[in-house]
Scaffold this motif. Structure first.
Motif, PDB file in Angstrom:
ATOM      1  N   VAL A 187       0.844  -1.203   0.000  1.00 33.77           N
ATOM      2  CA  VAL A 187       0.000   0.000   0.000  1.00 33.77           C
ATOM      3  C   VAL A 187       0.880   1.254   0.000  1.00 33.77           C
ATOM      4  CG1 VAL A 187      -1.714   1.308   1.330  1.00 33.77           C
ATOM      5  CG2 VAL A 187      -1.946  -1.179   1.105  1.00 33.77           C
ATOM      6  N   GLN A 188       1.973   1.218   0.790  1.00 35.65           N
ATOM      7  CA  GLN A 188       2.862   2.384   0.855  1.00 35.65           C
ATOM      8  C   GLN A 188       3.509   2.678  -0.493  1.00 35.65           C
ATOM      9  OE1 GLN A 188       5.452   1.372   4.122  1.00 35.65           O
ATOM     10  NE2 GLN A 188       4.011   2.119   5.667  1.00 35.65           N
ATOM     11  N   GLU A 189       3.937   1.631  -1.173  1.00 34.84           N
ATOM     12  CA  GLU A 189       4.547   1.767  -2.504  1.00 34.84           C
ATOM     13  C   GLU A 189       3.532   2.362  -3.488  1.00 34.84           C
ATOM     14  OE1 GLU A 189       7.620   1.541  -5.165  1.00 34.84           O
ATOM     15  OE2 GLU A 189       7.680   1.155  -3.011  1.00 34.84           O
ATOM     16  N   ALA A 190       2.314   1.848  -3.415  1.00 34.95           N
ATOM     17  CA  ALA A 190       1.241   2.305  -4.300  1.00 34.95           C
ATOM     18  C   ALA A 190       0.943   3.783  -4.051  1.00 34.95           C
ATOM     19  CB  ALA A 190      -0.015   1.463  -4.080  1.00 34.95           C
ATOM     20  N   LYS A 191       0.980   4.167  -2.786  1.00 39.40           N
ATOM     21  CA  LYS A 191       0.660   5.546  -2.415  1.00 39.40           C
ATOM     22  C   LYS A 191       1.698   6.522  -2.983  1.00 39.40           C
ATOM     23  CE  LYS A 191      -0.795   8.290   1.549  1.00 39.40           C
ATOM     24  NZ  LYS A 191      -1.152   8.265   2.982  1.00 39.40           N
ATOM     25  N   LYS A 192       2.963   6.098  -2.952  1.00 39.64           N
ATOM     26  CA  LYS A 192       4.041   6.928  -3.492  1.00 39.64           C
ATOM     27  C   LYS A 192       3.800   7.222  -4.975  1.00 39.64           C
ATOM     28  CE  LYS A 192       8.516   5.766  -3.467  1.00 39.64           C
ATOM     29  NZ  LYS A 192       9.620   4.869  -3.063  1.00 39.64           N
ATOM     30  N   ALA A 193       3.493   6.178  -5.725  1.00 41.03           N
ATOM     31  CA  ALA A 193       3.245   6.327  -7.169  1.00 41.03           C
ATOM     32  C   ALA A 193       2.016   7.199  -7.408  1.00 41.03           C
ATOM     33  CB  ALA A 193       3.049   4.950  -7.808  1.00 41.03           C
ATOM     34  N   TYR A 194       0.974   6.923  -6.667  1.00 40.66           N
ATOM     35  CA  TYR A 194      -0.307   7.620  -6.840  1.00 40.66           C
ATOM     36  C   TYR A 194      -0.158   9.128  -6.627  1.00 40.66           C
ATOM     37  CZ  TYR A 194      -5.253   8.692  -5.994  1.00 40.66           C
ATOM     38  OH  TYR A 194      -6.514   9.212  -6.045  1.00 40.66           O
ATOM     39  N   LEU A 195       0.524   9.499  -5.557  1.00 38.05           N
ATOM     40  CA  LEU A 195       0.654  10.925  -5.236  1.00 38.05           C
ATOM     41  C   LEU A 195       1.571  11.652  -6.217  1.00 38.05           C
ATOM     42  CD1 LEU A 195       0.702  10.860  -1.328  1.00 38.05           C
ATOM     43  CD2 LEU A 195      -1.203  11.409  -2.854  1.00 38.05           C
ATOM     44  N   ALA A 196       2.397  10.891  -6.963  1.00 37.99           N
ATOM     45  CA  ALA A 196       3.258  11.504  -7.977  1.00 37.99           C
ATOM     46  C   ALA A 196       2.559  11.557  -9.332  1.00 37.99           C
ATOM     47  CB  ALA A 196       4.568  10.728  -8.081  1.00 37.99           C
ATOM     48  N   GLY A 197       1.297  11.104  -9.375  1.00 37.33           N
ATOM     49  CA  GLY A 197       0.542  11.139 -10.631  1.00 37.33           C
ATOM     50  C   GLY A 197       0.855   9.966 -11.530  1.00 37.33           C
ATOM     51  N   GLN A 198       1.537   8.939 -10.991  1.00 37.07           N
ATOM     52  CA  GLN A 198       1.824   7.742 -11.795  1.00 37.07           C
ATOM     53  C   GLN A 198       0.812   6.659 -11.491  1.00 37.07           C
ATOM     54  OE1 GLN A 198       5.654   7.190 -10.186  1.00 37.07           O
ATOM     55  NE2 GLN A 198       6.571   8.830 -11.405  1.00 37.07           N
ATOM     56  N   TRP A 199       0.796   5.645 -12.373  1.00 42.85           N
ATOM     57  CA  TRP A 199      -0.142   4.569 -12.145  1.00 42.85           C
ATOM     58  C   TRP A 199       0.417   3.546 -11.174  1.00 42.85           C
ATOM     59  CZ3 TRP A 199      -2.803   3.340 -17.482  1.00 42.85           C
ATOM     60  CH2 TRP A 199      -3.683   4.400 -17.756  1.00 42.85           C
ATOM     61  N   ILE A 200      -0.468   3.021 -10.355  1.00 42.83           N
ATOM     62  CA  ILE A 200      -0.106   1.988  -9.392  1.00 42.83           C
ATOM     63  C   ILE A 200       0.160   0.684 -10.132  1.00 42.83           C
ATOM     64  CG2 ILE A 200      -1.136   0.582  -7.538  1.00 42.83           C
ATOM     65  CD1 ILE A 200      -2.505   3.180  -6.606  1.00 42.83           C
ATOM     66  N   ASP A 201       1.056  -0.134  -9.571  1.00 41.35           N
ATOM     67  CA  ASP A 201       1.367  -1.434 -10.159  1.00 41.35           C
ATOM     68  C   ASP A 201       0.080  -2.139 -10.607  1.00 41.35           C
ATOM     69  OD1 ASP A 201       3.408  -3.791 -10.387  1.00 41.35           O
ATOM     70  OD2 ASP A 201       1.647  -4.610  -9.376  1.00 41.35           O
ATOM     71  N   PRO A 202       0.011  -2.529 -11.890  1.00 42.76           N
ATOM     72  CA  PRO A 202      -1.250  -3.058 -12.437  1.00 42.76           C
ATOM     73  C   PRO A 202      -1.793  -4.278 -11.691  1.00 42.76           C
ATOM     74  CG  PRO A 202       0.335  -2.656 -14.195  1.00 42.76           C
ATOM     75  CD  PRO A 202       1.053  -2.423 -12.900  1.00 42.76           C
ATOM     76  N   GLN A 203      -0.889  -5.156 -11.220  1.00 43.44           N
ATOM     77  CA  GLN A 203      -1.389  -6.350 -10.524  1.00 43.44           C
ATOM     78  C   GLN A 203      -2.022  -6.008  -9.181  1.00 43.44           C
ATOM     79  OE1 GLN A 203       2.025  -8.927 -10.685  1.00 43.44           O
ATOM     80  NE2 GLN A 203       0.853 -10.483 -11.797  1.00 43.44           N
ATOM     81  N   VAL A 204      -1.390  -5.078  -8.487  1.00 45.92           N
ATOM     82  CA  VAL A 204      -1.924  -4.628  -7.195  1.00 45.92           C
ATOM     83  C   VAL A 204      -3.296  -3.988  -7.403  1.00 45.92           C
ATOM     84  CG1 VAL A 204      -1.596  -2.943  -5.329  1.00 45.92           C
ATOM     85  CG2 VAL A 204       0.358  -4.270  -6.176  1.00 45.92           C
ATOM     86  N   MET A 205      -3.348  -3.092  -8.388  1.00 45.84           N
ATOM     87  CA  MET A 205      -4.589  -2.380  -8.690  1.00 45.84           C
ATOM     88  C   MET A 205      -5.707  -3.359  -9.058  1.00 45.84           C
ATOM     89  SD  MET A 205      -5.443   0.705  -8.592  1.00 45.84           S
ATOM     90  CE  MET A 205      -7.223   0.757  -8.508  1.00 45.84           C
ATOM     91  N   MET A 206      -5.316  -4.353  -9.857  1.00 49.46           N
ATOM     92  CA  MET A 206      -6.281  -5.347 -10.335  1.00 49.46           C
ATOM     93  C   MET A 206      -6.903  -6.133  -9.189  1.00 49.46           C
ATOM     94  SD  MET A 206      -7.032  -5.550 -13.352  1.00 49.46           S
ATOM     95  CE  MET A 206      -8.658  -5.488 -12.800  1.00 49.46           C
ATOM     96  N   ASN A 207      -6.060  -6.542  -8.245  1.00 44.96           N
ATOM     97  CA  ASN A 207      -6.582  -7.276  -7.083  1.00 44.96           C
ATOM     98  C   ASN A 207      -7.588  -6.437  -6.315  1.00 44.96           C
ATOM     99  OD1 ASN A 207      -5.047  -9.525  -7.558  1.00 44.96           O
ATOM    100  ND2 ASN A 207      -3.382  -8.882  -6.201  1.00 44.96           N
ATOM    101  N   TRP A 208      -7.288  -5.163  -6.148  1.00 46.93           N
ATOM    102  CA  TRP A 208      -8.184  -4.270  -5.408  1.00 46.93           C
ATOM    103  C   TRP A 208      -9.495  -4.092  -6.158  1.00 46.93           C
ATOM    104  CZ3 TRP A 208      -4.308   0.280  -3.913  1.00 46.93           C
ATOM    105  CH2 TRP A 208      -3.350  -0.233  -3.032  1.00 46.93           C
ATOM    106  N   ILE A 209      -9.391  -3.895  -7.474  1.00 46.91           N
ATOM    107  CA  ILE A 209     -10.606  -3.625  -8.267  1.00 46.91           C
ATOM    108  C   ILE A 209     -11.504  -4.862  -8.356  1.00 46.91           C
ATOM    109  CG2 ILE A 209     -11.487  -3.022 -10.569  1.00 46.91           C
ATOM    110  CD1 ILE A 209      -8.989  -1.286 -10.938  1.00 46.91           C
ATOM    111  N   ILE A 210     -10.907  -5.984  -8.739  1.00 47.62           N
ATOM    112  CA  ILE A 210     -11.716  -7.199  -8.899  1.00 47.62           C
ATOM    113  C   ILE A 210     -12.342  -7.595  -7.557  1.00 47.62           C
ATOM    114  CG2 ILE A 210     -11.698  -9.669  -9.503  1.00 47.62           C
ATOM    115  CD1 ILE A 210     -11.310  -8.223 -12.048  1.00 47.62           C
ATOM    116  N   GLY A 211     -11.592  -7.415  -6.482  1.00 51.62           N
ATOM    117  CA  GLY A 211     -12.123  -7.718  -5.147  1.00 51.62           C
ATOM    118  C   GLY A 211     -13.392  -6.919  -4.871  1.00 51.62           C
ATOM    119  N   THR A 212     -13.355  -5.636  -5.208  1.00 52.10           N
ATOM    120  CA  THR A 212     -14.519  -4.774  -4.994  1.00 52.10           C
ATOM    121  C   THR A 212     -15.687  -5.190  -5.903  1.00 52.10           C
ATOM    122  OG1 THR A 212     -12.971  -2.973  -4.532  1.00 52.10           O
ATOM    123  CG2 THR A 212     -15.266  -2.357  -4.894  1.00 52.10           C
ATOM    124  N   MET A 213     -15.363  -5.502  -7.165  1.00 51.36           N
ATOM    125  CA  MET A 213     -16.410  -5.913  -8.120  1.00 51.36           C
ATOM    126  C   MET A 213     -17.104  -7.197  -7.679  1.00 51.36           C
ATOM    127  SD  MET A 213     -14.567  -5.305 -11.737  1.00 51.36           S
ATOM    128  CE  MET A 213     -14.390  -3.674 -12.450  1.00 51.36           C
TER     129      MET A 213
END
Ligand SMILES: [Zn+2]
Length: 224
Positions: free
Chosen positions: A55-81
């Motif tokens: 989560v910390q790594e993802a937050k660093k990328a996110y706040l810099a306007g970059q995309w979060i690691d696709p696999q991490v993002m995917m797990n979060w999204i599919i989990g919610t869906m």
């Protein structure tokens, strides 16, 4: 309104400030869909699990306007869906599909949970100039992230018309980050459209330069 509830999976695509959030809210209200937004899913993770290194790594990328690691993002999204589909509710995604990788995973999930005929893919087109102008002046509400577009009738608003909560700017709507995000959309997302067409889907294309009412009307006209 007495519209029928729809078991649809709607995906809205388009550059930053093309009106995806606003249109998703309209569709959510009319057809009883759950509005999923990546930035909301991400920010919830930051709050729920702040000590997790992923989560910390993802937050660093996110706040810099970059995309979060696709696999991490995917797990979060599919989990919610999965949670939404399990409750037998339709989905409207205001931030997908973005990359070929995500699209493949999400389409696979939609096909299996909702069925091909219930998948609706909409793109809102917008020039870079309009994208930048709009995003630098729009706001969202603190309580529910309702989008407050940069339009004359909203400029004097001090609180959210739906829930009365305070309004704020999004971190990502800064002059440094917006042009980068527009370019990222062009580079990464346009090839996704070809990918979706190759899988046999019809893409509903809407002119996002219009007022939000006209965009909404065009979407309704083309959804069936
Ligand atoms: Zn609100």
């Amino acid at each position: 309104m007495d519209n029928e509830l729809k078991f649809w999976a709607v995906s809205l695509m388009g550059p930053i400030a093309s009106g995806k959030g606003t249109q998703a809210e309209f569709l959510a209200m009319e057809f009883g869909l759950v509005h999923l937004e990546n930035s909301r899913i991400i920010e919830e993770k930051f709050v729920q699990d702040p000590d997790n290194p992923v989560v910390q790594e993802a937050k660093k990328a996110y706040l810099a306007g970059q995309w979060i690691d696709p696999q991490v993002m995917m797990n979060w999204i599919i989990g919610t869906m999965k949670d939404v589909a399990a409750r037998h509710q339709g989905i409207v995604m205001s931030s997908g599909f973005r990359t070929e990788y995500e699209t493949e995973k999400e389409l696979e999930f939609f096909e299996q949970a909702y069925g091909r005929e219930n998948i609706k893919i909409i793109t809102l087109t917008l020039s870079e100039k309009t994208s930048i102008e709009r995003s630098l002046n729009r706001r969202i509400c603190k309580a529910n992230r309702h989008p407050i577009p940069n339009l004359p009738e909203y400029r004097d608003l001090k609180v959210c018309p739906q829930d009365g909560s305070e309004l704020e700017r999004r971190v990502l709507d800064s002059p440094e980050i917006v042009p980068k995000r527009y370019q990222e959309y062009i580079v990464k997302t346009l090839p996704v459209i070809d990918f979706i067409k190759k899988r046999g889907y019809n893409i509903i294309e809407i002119n996002g330069e219009q007022s939000m009412e006209d965009v909404h009307r065009d979407i309704l006209n083309k959804l069936w």
